[in-house]
Design a protein around this motif. Structure first.
Motif, PDB file in Angstrom:
ATOM      1  N   ASN A 170       0.831  -1.208   0.000  1.00  0.00           N
ATOM      2  CA  ASN A 170       0.000   0.000   0.000  1.00  0.00           C
ATOM      3  C   ASN A 170       0.864   1.256   0.000  1.00  0.00           C
ATOM      4  O   ASN A 170       0.555   2.234  -0.694  1.00  0.00           O
ATOM      5  CB  ASN A 170      -0.932  -0.003   1.218  1.00  0.00           C
ATOM      6  N   ASP A 171       1.942   1.235   0.776  1.00  0.00           N
ATOM      7  CA  ASP A 171       2.834   2.399   0.818  1.00  0.00           C
ATOM      8  C   ASP A 171       3.532   2.611  -0.526  1.00  0.00           C
ATOM      9  O   ASP A 171       3.708   3.747  -0.975  1.00  0.00           O
ATOM     10  CB  ASP A 171       3.876   2.223   1.925  1.00  0.00           C
ATOM     11  N   ILE A 172       3.943   1.527  -1.165  1.00  0.00           N
ATOM     12  CA  ILE A 172       4.597   1.632  -2.474  1.00  0.00           C
ATOM     13  C   ILE A 172       3.619   2.199  -3.505  1.00  0.00           C
ATOM     14  O   ILE A 172       3.969   3.081  -4.303  1.00  0.00           O
ATOM     15  CB  ILE A 172       5.128   0.254  -2.907  1.00  0.00           C
ATOM     16  N   ASP A 173       2.401   1.703  -3.487  1.00  0.00           N
ATOM     17  CA  ASP A 173       1.355   2.204  -4.381  1.00  0.00           C
ATOM     18  C   ASP A 173       1.115   3.688  -4.140  1.00  0.00           C
ATOM     19  O   ASP A 173       1.045   4.497  -5.082  1.00  0.00           O
ATOM     20  CB  ASP A 173       0.072   1.398  -4.132  1.00  0.00           C
ATOM     21  N   ARG A 174       1.020   4.064  -2.884  1.00  0.00           N
ATOM     22  CA  ARG A 174       0.751   5.465  -2.532  1.00  0.00           C
ATOM     23  C   ARG A 174       1.891   6.373  -2.988  1.00  0.00           C
ATOM     24  O   ARG A 174       1.649   7.475  -3.493  1.00  0.00           O
ATOM     25  CB  ARG A 174       0.541   5.575  -1.030  1.00  0.00           C
ATOM     26  N   ALA A 175       3.117   5.899  -2.838  1.00  0.00           N
ATOM     27  CA  ALA A 175       4.269   6.713  -3.235  1.00  0.00           C
ATOM     28  C   ALA A 175       4.245   7.022  -4.724  1.00  0.00           C
ATOM     29  O   ALA A 175       4.525   8.158  -5.146  1.00  0.00           O
ATOM     30  CB  ALA A 175       5.565   5.993  -2.857  1.00  0.00           C
ATOM     31  N   ALA A 176       3.908   6.021  -5.540  1.00  0.00           N
ATOM     32  CA  ALA A 176       3.821   6.239  -6.985  1.00  0.00           C
ATOM     33  C   ALA A 176       2.677   7.184  -7.330  1.00  0.00           C
ATOM     34  O   ALA A 176       2.826   8.104  -8.150  1.00  0.00           O
ATOM     35  CB  ALA A 176       3.649   4.910  -7.707  1.00  0.00           C
ATOM     36  N   THR A 177       1.542   6.983  -6.689  1.00  0.00           N
ATOM     37  CA  THR A 177       0.357   7.789  -6.979  1.00  0.00           C
ATOM     38  C   THR A 177       0.583   9.259  -6.652  1.00  0.00           C
ATOM     39  O   THR A 177       0.115  10.150  -7.375  1.00  0.00           O
ATOM     40  CB  THR A 177      -0.854   7.257  -6.187  1.00  0.00           C
ATOM     41  N   LEU A 178       1.317   9.527  -5.574  1.00  0.00           N
ATOM     42  CA  LEU A 178       1.593  10.910  -5.193  1.00  0.00           C
ATOM     43  C   LEU A 178       2.430  11.638  -6.238  1.00  0.00           C
ATOM     44  O   LEU A 178       2.465  12.871  -6.268  1.00  0.00           O
ATOM     45  CB  LEU A 178       2.304  10.946  -3.838  1.00  0.00           C
ATOM     46  N   GLU A 179       3.099  10.880  -7.111  1.00  0.00           N
ATOM     47  CA  GLU A 179       3.882  11.476  -8.199  1.00  0.00           C
ATOM     48  C   GLU A 179       3.059  11.619  -9.475  1.00  0.00           C
ATOM     49  O   GLU A 179       3.597  11.951 -10.533  1.00  0.00           O
ATOM     50  CB  GLU A 179       5.129  10.645  -8.462  1.00  0.00           C
ATOM     51  N   GLY A 180       1.773  11.349  -9.396  1.00  0.00           N
ATOM     52  CA  GLY A 180       0.891  11.554 -10.532  1.00  0.00           C
ATOM     53  C   GLY A 180       0.836  10.406 -11.515  1.00  0.00           C
ATOM     54  O   GLY A 180       0.403  10.581 -12.656  1.00  0.00           O
ATOM     55  N   VAL A 181       1.272   9.215 -11.087  1.00  0.00           N
ATOM     56  CA  VAL A 181       1.288   8.035 -11.950  1.00  0.00           C
ATOM     57  C   VAL A 181       0.606   6.893 -11.214  1.00  0.00           C
ATOM     58  O   VAL A 181       0.696   6.783  -9.990  1.00  0.00           O
ATOM     59  CB  VAL A 181       2.740   7.644 -12.326  1.00  0.00           C
ATOM     60  N   ASN A 182      -0.093   6.042 -11.953  1.00  0.00           N
ATOM     61  CA  ASN A 182      -0.801   4.915 -11.358  1.00  0.00           C
ATOM     62  C   ASN A 182       0.086   3.675 -11.308  1.00  0.00           C
ATOM     63  O   ASN A 182       0.917   3.451 -12.191  1.00  0.00           O
ATOM     64  CB  ASN A 182      -2.055   4.588 -12.184  1.00  0.00           C
TER      65      ASN A 182
END
Length: 363
Positions: A170-182
């Motif tokens: 979940n943290d890895i997913d969130r980190a990517a999403t915060l950069e504007g990428v899915n």
């Protein structure tokens, strides 16, 4: 993407990043409070830390210019893999990873910048300008991430049988999403589709003399500070569901008896195929990778399937046609009973950072 990978700071046997390219210790300087030191010093240090970023085949295709009140990132076309990456997408992803590293390094020193991406249409090689910096106080979380930069490395061996904790994913997913990428994590059926696409991409690339020649060049760069030395390449093909890249020569890295049964595979994707999005994909890859490192999770990018147009289309189908895939990846917990590979070499900072405009202001 064949570059440095991930290792947990608590598990890694080598903190390569604490050693500079000349063998000297490299740390973010805290002898003088960050707010009391010249901004130019913080910018130069951030550009130097960005040298830890991963890049396709460890080409390190970036160059930084330190200005009195800004930091500029340009792409180095001479390190472009023209056969493997003719459109330069992965070239931009690599630079995006360096951009994220620099941003985190500045945050660790307490600087909050404005990031202008592709700021000048007349200068396409200028990918980003970090400017309008304000000192808002050191970010302890960013300081921990900087430590992850220093131990991150690619481990192409099969992963252990240990499951990745859901909280880490979940943290890895969130980190990517915060950069504007899915980040799309794949189910078992989609993993089989990815495996088939990877196998097909490998077959297509094996038939390309130009690509084989290019790969041979970047796997025989000993002593240059770039490329992939034998120590980071498997001595034989790992027995994994999703085939790894065939580098055209055997390395010296023992792979052990493991498999990837517990590995999680994912795809970074976005809504368009423009240069800006590929740059953000590089930032997202870096964010996800450093977060994985923090959780003791190994991340290995798998770029082969996006290098071949037909297999990239398979990834679009996996995404139900909702967007454009930028890169796929394998996530897993590395085998703690065997020493991991060493870190890939790095160019000397003088080859990637130009401080001539501010040399008299550095402390």
């Amino acid at each position: 993407m064949s570059e440095d990978g991930a290792a947990s700071p608590t598990r890694a046997s080598r903190a390569w990043g604490t050693m500079g390219k000349t063998g000297k210790v490299v740390t973010m300087s805290h002898e003088t409070p960050a707010g009391d030191r010249p901004l130019t010093t913080a910018l130069a240090e951030a550009a130097g830390m960005a040298g830890h970023a991963p890049s396709v085949h460890n080409t390190q295709p970036w160059h930084w210019t330190v200005l009195p009140d800004a930091l500029e990132l340009r792409v180095v076309r001479e390190r472009h893999l023209s056969a493997m990456d003719p459109e330069g997408h992965l070239l931009v992803v690599s630079c995006g990873a360096a951009l994220h590293h620099a941003r985190v390094a500045l945050a660790a020193e307490g600087w909050t910048p404005v990031v202008e991406r592709l700021p000048d249409p007349k200068e396409p090689d200028l990918l980003a300008r970090i400017t309008s910096l304000k000192h808002t106080g050191a970010d302890p979380d960013a300081m921990r991430v900087v430590q992850c930069m220093q131990v991150r490395h690619t481990d192409r061996r099969p992963v252990s049988d240990e499951q990745i904790p859901t909280a880490a994913l979940n943290d890895i997913d969130r980190a990517a999403t915060l950069e504007g990428v899915n980040l799309q994590l794949l189910d078992d059926t989609q993993k089989i589709q990815l495996a088939a696409a990877a196998q097909q991409a490998a077959a297509v690339e094996a038939d390309s003399p130009e690509l084989r020649e290019e790969l041979a060049y970047w796997t025989s760069r000993a002593g240059t500070g770039t490329g992939l030395p034998p120590e980071v390449l498997p001595e034989q093909a790992p027995q994994t569901t999703v085939p790894a890249r065939d580098f055209g020569r055997a390395g010296s890295l023992p792979i052990g008896p493991g498999h990837d049964k517990t590995a999680v595979y994912g795809i970074l994707w976005g809504s368009d195929d423009e240069t800006m999005s590929w740059l953000r994909a590089g930032e997202a890859l870096s964010a996800a990778w450093l977060t994985a490192t923090r959780h003791g999770v190994s991340l290995v990018p798998l770029s082969g399937v996006v290098e071949v147009e037909g297999t990239r289309e398979v990834l679009r189908q996996i995404l139900s046609g909702l967007g454009f895939p930028y890169i796929s990846m394998r996530l897993g917990v590395a085998d703690p009973t065997h020493a991991g590979p060493p870190h890939t070499p790095r160019l000397d900072v003088t080859q990637t950072v130009d401080t001539s405009a501010v040399r008299d202001r550095l402390t």
